[in-house]
Design a protein around this motif. Structure first.
Motif, PDB file in Angstrom:
ATOM      1  N   GLU A 124     115.774  12.026  42.052  1.00  0.00           N
ATOM      2  CA  GLU A 124     117.060  12.474  41.914  1.00  0.00           C
ATOM      3  C   GLU A 124     118.024  11.461  42.201  1.00  0.00           C
ATOM      4  OE1 GLU A 124     115.491  16.547  41.327  1.00  0.00           O
ATOM      5  OE2 GLU A 124     117.503  15.425  40.875  1.00  0.00           O
ATOM      6  N   GLU A 125     119.208  11.688  41.383  1.00  0.00           N
ATOM      7  CA  GLU A 125     120.040  10.451  41.747  1.00  0.00           C
ATOM      8  C   GLU A 125     120.944  11.098  43.122  1.00  0.00           C
ATOM      9  OE1 GLU A 125     122.831  10.026  38.603  1.00  0.00           O
ATOM     10  OE2 GLU A 125     121.601  10.878  37.241  1.00  0.00           O
ATOM     11  N   LEU A 138     110.952  10.083  32.701  1.00  0.00           N
ATOM     12  CA  LEU A 138     109.649  10.086  31.915  1.00  0.00           C
ATOM     13  C   LEU A 138     108.559  10.301  33.130  1.00  0.00           C
ATOM     14  CD1 LEU A 138     107.874  10.047  29.510  1.00  0.00           C
ATOM     15  CD2 LEU A 138     107.867   7.572  29.480  1.00  0.00           C
ATOM     16  N   LYS A 139     108.760   9.680  34.136  1.00  0.00           N
ATOM     17  CA  LYS A 139     107.755   9.671  35.304  1.00  0.00           C
ATOM     18  C   LYS A 139     107.693  11.212  35.930  1.00  0.00           C
ATOM     19  CE  LYS A 139     107.616   4.822  36.946  1.00  0.00           C
ATOM     20  NZ  LYS A 139     107.934   4.223  38.365  1.00  0.00           N
ATOM     21  N   ARG A 140     108.819  11.803  36.058  1.00  0.00           N
ATOM     22  CA  ARG A 140     108.802  13.166  36.393  1.00  0.00           C
ATOM     23  C   ARG A 140     108.081  14.132  35.504  1.00  0.00           C
ATOM     24  NH1 ARG A 140     114.124  14.353  38.804  1.00  0.00           N
ATOM     25  NH2 ARG A 140     115.009  13.908  36.679  1.00  0.00           N
ATOM     26  N   LEU A 141     108.355  13.937  34.224  1.00  0.00           N
ATOM     27  CA  LEU A 141     107.811  14.746  33.215  1.00  0.00           C
ATOM     28  C   LEU A 141     106.215  14.554  33.316  1.00  0.00           C
ATOM     29  CD1 LEU A 141     108.161  16.643  30.747  1.00  0.00           C
ATOM     30  CD2 LEU A 141     108.094  14.388  29.390  1.00  0.00           C
ATOM     31  N   LEU A 142     105.881  13.505  33.534  1.00  0.00           N
ATOM     32  CA  LEU A 142     104.307  12.978  33.464  1.00  0.00           C
ATOM     33  C   LEU A 142     103.716  13.717  34.552  1.00  0.00           C
ATOM     34  CD1 LEU A 142     104.276   9.609  31.995  1.00  0.00           C
ATOM     35  CD2 LEU A 142     103.530  11.797  30.685  1.00  0.00           C
ATOM     36  N   LYS A 143     104.461  13.536  35.663  1.00  0.00           N
ATOM     37  CA  LYS A 143     103.966  14.032  37.090  1.00  0.00           C
ATOM     38  C   LYS A 143     103.795  15.653  37.047  1.00  0.00           C
ATOM     39  CE  LYS A 143     104.969  13.751  42.004  1.00  0.00           C
ATOM     40  NZ  LYS A 143     105.702  13.277  43.258  1.00  0.00           N
TER      41      LYS A 143
END
Length: 477
Positions: free
Chosen positions: A51-52, A461-466
């Protein structure tokens, strides 16, 4: 198989967001290799925050409050009405000390009704910075409030709408903002009451109000466990969106073509052969158009050489990679100050630091990296590389990302792209089709966020894949 599953996720996401936005962002196919791979080398291994960073409300704002009608407790987490409650302009309203953070999926807070007082005229909601203190949230334009006396929701006007149950002493009431769906939602005693559309632009402050004698509420900004399962709610909302996305049907042929193009583009020769066997070679070949419009069936340009170079760089054998380039593609290393040479020299320096050969690294840096210091585009990277020598444990330093495996991948990708650029039939191969698809997906998500006034979490992208990997694990468990 993993690549194929991720591939399908990207296509479905792209189709969903592109269809809903009805926009198409065209990327230049002539993106500069310099700006692309140099920036990747500079930033690729720096860890992305999920998260930002944003400040969140922590207490009530005692400066901007209905001071004449309420008393705020010393810890600034409770408010009690002390006014007479005789008309609509002596409401004891108090905002949070900070607006709700909006660079995330959702935000939520709760109040505990310690006493409903004489009339139970308590409300919870969200207001803007210019909210007229002394009024209930929801009564003024650009505010929203759920009122306990009548259970109505007020959306910027004095006339409320039927919404949920009334609430009184001992009840826990919550208010939240779902930035993804652009809705307000409210809860009572841990149960979701309902949602209403968020029509307000700009930062929103969590707000509570009391309006009859002895009314008192305590606010929970997350310092204690919520009665409502907020994390469960967020996961459920994400799952609803994912289900809608997964309902989109993607023809297998598209998946296979894109995966094959990806493997061809990046030189994964052995994986490509395994993929062909797994799909029984049922996928039609991907054709590359020549300048004279004749289709070329052979898309494996320099595939074997690119595979070898990727393997050498992946193992940190930079001298061998440079020798291979000089033998096979001397034009790529003829200019010793080119991007490819720079990245390879940097990686060689990094490999020496990795094995602790610091004296050799210093000598190599003086001989090969010093000549890039005067070039603006390379200067900061050279300085960061040399900074590795300063630390006793460089991998734990603020430039330690250079020692991560992902840096080798960036260099290998740059060399791969440089070789592809020597193909006279198709010099424009900086990105695979999958790369282009992902860039379009990111553009659509950024456009959607822009339309929502910058609200909502950044697409990572990392969050989507995770998230999708976790779901697959749960399904197979």
């Amino acid at each position: 198989t993993k690549q194929n599953k991720n591939q399908n996720i990207f296509i479905q996401q792209f189709s969903f967001y592109n269809r809903n936005l009805r926009v198409f962002i065209v990327f230049s196919s002539c993106d500069s290799m310099n700006s692309n791979f140099i920036d990747k080398f500079r930033h690729s291994a720096k860890r992305e925050a999920m998260e930002e960073d944003e400040e969140s409300p922590t207490e009530l704002n005692t400066i901007n409050s209905s001071g004449g009608f309420v008393i705020v407790s010393p810890d600034k987490l409770s408010v009690k009405y002390t006014g007479a409650g005789q008309h609509s302009h002596d409401v004891g309203a108090v905002q949070a000390n900070k607006p709700a953070p909006f660079k995330r999926y959702a935000y939520y807070f709760e109040i505990y009704v310690k006493s409903a007082g004489a009339k139970g005229q308590i409300s919870i909601g969200f207001t803007t910075n210019n909210f007229r203190i002394g009024r209930h949230p929801g009564w003024e334009l650009n505010t929203c409030g759920y009122h306990g006396e009548d259970g109505l929701i007020y959306l910027g006007k004095r006339q409320g709408e039927a919404f949920g149950p009334t609430y009184t002493t001992g009840d826990i009431v919550g208010g939240g903002i779902n930035y993804d769906s652009q809705e307000f939602f409210f809860t009572v005693n841990g149960a979701l009451v309902g949602t209403v559309s968020n029509y307000i632009k700009g930062p929103l402050f969590p707000t509570v109000a009391v309006h009859s004698q002895n009314e008192e509420v305590t606010v929970n900004f997350g310092q204690e466990k919520f009665a409502f399962d907020f994390k469960g709610y967020e996961a459920s909302e994400r799952n609803k969106k994912q289900i809608a996305i997964e309902k989109l049907s993607i023809p297998p042929n598209i998946n296979h073509r894109l995966v094959k193009n990806f493997l061809l583009h990046y030189g994964y020769e052995e994986t490509l052969h395994a993929f062909d066997l797994a799909t029984n070679s049922s996928v039609p070949p991907i054709c590359v158009a020549q300048e004279d419009a004749i289709d070329v069936k052979d898309t494996s340009y320099a595939l074997h050489e690119r595979k070898i170079l990727r393997q050498l760089i992946g193992k940190g054998e930079i001298d061998a990679a440079l020798a291979k380039l000089r033998d096979c593609y001397p034009q790529l290393v003829k200019n010793d100050k080119s991007e490819v040479c720079f990245l390879l020299h940097c990686q060689k320096f990094i490999e020496l630091v990795r094995i602790g050969a610091l004296e050799e690294a210093v000598n190599y840096g003086r001989a090969e990296l010093a000549k890039f210091v005067g070039l603006t585009v390379f200067k900061d990277i050279v300085e960061d590389c040399f900074a590795l020598l300063v630390y006793e444990r460089p991998d734990e330093s603020n430039v330690g990302h250079f020692l991560e495996e992902s840096q080798r991948e960036v260099v290998a990708d740059a060399v791969n792209a440089a070789i592809l650029s020597t193909n006279k039939y198709d010099k424009d191969q900086l990105h695979s089709h999958l790369d282009t698809l992902l860039r379009q997906l990111m553009a659509c998500r950024m456009e959607l966020r822009s339309l929502n006034d910058g609200q909502g979490e950044t697409f990572l992208l990392k969050r989507l894949l995770k998230n999708n990997s976790c779901k697959r694990i749960k399904k197979t468990a």
